[in-house]
Design a protein around this motif. Structure first.
Motif, PDB file in Angstrom:
ATOM      1  N   SER A 140       0.833  -1.207   0.000  1.00  0.00           N
ATOM      2  CA  SER A 140       0.000   0.000   0.000  1.00  0.00           C
ATOM      3  C   SER A 140       0.864   1.252   0.000  1.00  0.00           C
ATOM      4  CB  SER A 140      -0.915  -0.001   1.224  1.00  0.00           C
ATOM      5  OG  SER A 140      -1.661   1.199   1.310  1.00  0.00           O
ATOM      6  N   ASN A 169       1.040   4.115  -2.939  1.00  0.00           N
ATOM      7  CA  ASN A 169       0.841   5.524  -2.611  1.00  0.00           C
ATOM      8  C   ASN A 169       1.986   6.389  -3.152  1.00  0.00           C
ATOM      9  OD1 ASN A 169      -0.634   7.658  -1.214  1.00  0.00           O
ATOM     10  ND2 ASN A 169       1.105   7.708   0.191  1.00  0.00           N
ATOM     11  N   THR A 187      -0.520   4.955   6.633  1.00  0.00           N
ATOM     12  CA  THR A 187       0.128   3.669   6.387  1.00  0.00           C
ATOM     13  C   THR A 187       1.295   3.461   7.337  1.00  0.00           C
ATOM     14  OG1 THR A 187      -0.484   3.825   4.044  1.00  0.00           O
ATOM     15  CG2 THR A 187       1.193   2.211   4.635  1.00  0.00           C
ATOM     16  N   ALA A 215      -7.141  -6.087   6.029  1.00  0.00           N
ATOM     17  CA  ALA A 215      -7.966  -5.490   4.976  1.00  0.00           C
ATOM     18  C   ALA A 215      -8.676  -4.238   5.486  1.00  0.00           C
ATOM     19  CB  ALA A 215      -8.986  -6.511   4.475  1.00  0.00           C
ATOM     20  N   LEU A 216      -9.129  -4.273   6.741  1.00  0.00           N
ATOM     21  CA  LEU A 216      -9.784  -3.111   7.334  1.00  0.00           C
ATOM     22  C   LEU A 216      -8.794  -1.954   7.489  1.00  0.00           C
ATOM     23  CD1 LEU A 216     -12.470  -2.133   8.550  1.00  0.00           C
ATOM     24  CD2 LEU A 216     -11.651  -2.928  10.771  1.00  0.00           C
ATOM     25  N   LEU A 276      -6.104  -1.423   5.655  1.00  0.00           N
ATOM     26  CA  LEU A 276      -5.806  -0.902   4.323  1.00  0.00           C
ATOM     27  C   LEU A 276      -6.953  -0.050   3.794  1.00  0.00           C
ATOM     28  CD1 LEU A 276      -4.140  -4.065   2.714  1.00  0.00           C
ATOM     29  CD2 LEU A 276      -3.024  -1.913   3.332  1.00  0.00           C
ATOM     30  N   CYS A 277      -8.172  -0.516   4.032  1.00  0.00           N
ATOM     31  CA  CYS A 277      -9.340   0.250   3.592  1.00  0.00           C
ATOM     32  C   CYS A 277      -9.399   1.591   4.315  1.00  0.00           C
ATOM     33  CB  CYS A 277     -10.608  -0.558   3.835  1.00  0.00           C
ATOM     34  SG  CYS A 277     -12.129   0.272   3.294  1.00  0.00           S
ATOM     35  N   GLY A 278      -9.132   1.574   5.625  1.00  0.00           N
ATOM     36  CA  GLY A 278      -9.176   2.805   6.401  1.00  0.00           C
ATOM     37  C   GLY A 278      -8.100   3.796   6.020  1.00  0.00           C
ATOM     38  N   THR A 279      -6.895   3.310   5.689  1.00  0.00           N
ATOM     39  CA  THR A 279      -5.808   4.218   5.343  1.00  0.00           C
ATOM     40  C   THR A 279      -6.081   4.984   4.054  1.00  0.00           C
ATOM     41  OG1 THR A 279      -4.629   2.433   4.197  1.00  0.00           O
ATOM     42  CG2 THR A 279      -4.048   2.823   6.498  1.00  0.00           C
ATOM     43  N   TRP A 280      -6.982   4.467   3.226  1.00  0.00           N
ATOM     44  CA  TRP A 280      -7.305   5.162   1.977  1.00  0.00           C
ATOM     45  C   TRP A 280      -8.655   5.882   2.035  1.00  0.00           C
ATOM     46  CZ3 TRP A 280      -4.216   5.681  -2.337  1.00  0.00           C
ATOM     47  CH2 TRP A 280      -3.021   4.943  -2.329  1.00  0.00           C
ATOM     48  N   SER A 281      -9.670   5.223   2.585  1.00  0.00           N
ATOM     49  CA  SER A 281     -11.020   5.798   2.530  1.00  0.00           C
ATOM     50  C   SER A 281     -11.201   6.975   3.489  1.00  0.00           C
ATOM     51  CB  SER A 281     -12.069   4.720   2.820  1.00  0.00           C
ATOM     52  OG  SER A 281     -11.881   4.173   4.114  1.00  0.00           O
TER      53      SER A 281
END
Length: 313
Positions: A63, A67, A112, A140-141, A143-148
């Motif tokens: 990730s 980025n 991240t 997965a949560l 990774l999702c949080g670091t972007w969303s």
């Protein structure tokens, strides 16, 4: 009210006439961008195809490398175009898109790094519970949080800035920055300033405090280990944490230079140095991370060797 202008584009005042060095700058930027893309995408591909690297730390690293590609791609193709132009302008919509991508890059970077610090904290301070805590679902949560989460907050930031009526269109930089645009507003920017402060605390300060806390705990555990175990714990902590702390330090230096140059009068700094400092964040970090994580981590080096030999594990 009569001073409001309908802005169709922004003029970038950070550029100077390069003269005969125009193509030298173009080739230098192109080489830097090509090196950033090749190094980061190579490591992304390596992690994707190597099953032994499908672990939480390396997925977070993947990730991070994605980025780096996002951040450099938000700026370098634009610079390549601008350095060959006589008139340096950017459209209204493209300016705000660039702001969104650049701010997203900065926030995803620190989020991240915070997730990676948490991963190292669990691995060193809670080793017996590592696999129970760092499950695929939790990774997965993360990774999702670091972007969303950053994307949502930055979208609101850009929307608030885009709603401002502007009295000018000259940005004294080589690319678009949110505060540089807000300074052109004709109306009160109190709401934007309050939200900007809230955004800075939530998106930058809190993750940095979390990182410092986790590494403080790691240091405490390593120093409190008995006898020979202490020496092994120190070596393990140094091998896994030094790269993360080095990346964090480099990130903080880049962030500080961006904030200081956007918020304060830096006219006393030579123009060439201003441009260099403004590009530091988008050049050194994407080049620095693949080196410390690609060459410094033994397992990544081993997988690179297997990749070069046509074998995947």
């Amino acid at each position: 009210m009569s001073n409001w202008t309908q802005v169709a584009h922004f003029s970038l005042g950070g550029y100077s006439e390069p003269g005969p060095l125009r193509w030298f700058y173009f080739l230098f930027i192109l080489c830097a961008y090509a090196l950033i893309l090749s190094s980061n995408l190579l490591l992304v591909a390596l992690i994707a195809v190597s099953r032994s690297l499908h672990q939480p730390m390396y997925l977070l690293l993947c990730s991070l490398f994605v980025n780096e590609v996002l951040g450099s791609s938000a700026l370098f193709p634009f610079l390549l175009h601008q350095v060959l132009q006589e008139e340096h302008i950017i459209s209204y919509s493209l300016c705000y898109l660039q702001i969104f991508c650049i701010y997203l890059y900065a926030c995803v970077e620190v989020f991240t790094l915070a997730a990676m610090a948490y991963d190292r904290y669990v691995a060193i301070c809670r080793p017996l519970r590592y696999h129970a805590l760092m499950t695929r679902g939790r990774v997965a949560l993360l990774l999702c949080g670091t972007w969303s989460v950053p994307a949502a907050f930055i979208a609101a930031l850009v929307w608030l800035s885009a709603a401002l009526p502007l009295c000018g269109n000259v940005i004294d930089r080589v690319y678009c920055g949110n505060y540089a645009v807000v300074k052109l507003a004709c109306s009160s920017t109190r709401l934007q300033n309050i939200y900007g402060l809230f955004y800075m605390v939530l998106q930058m300060v809190l993750p940095l405090l979390l990182i410092l806390y986790t590494y403080g705990r790691i240091l405490h555990v390593c120093l409190s280990a008995p006898g020979r175990a202490r020496h092994r714990a120190r070596l393990r902590a140094a091998g896994t944490c030094v790269p993360h702390l080095s990346s964090l330090l480099n990130f903080c230096l880049g962030c500080c230079s961006q904030v200081l140059m956007s918020r304060f009068d830096v006219s006393w700094i030579p123009a060439a140095l201003q441009v260099t400092l403004s590009l530091y964040f988008f050049t050194c970090q994407p080049l620095f991370n693949p080196v410390i994580y690609g060459l410094n981590l033994r397992q990544v080096r081993q997988e690179l060797q297997r990749l070069s030999q046509g074998h995947f594990s």
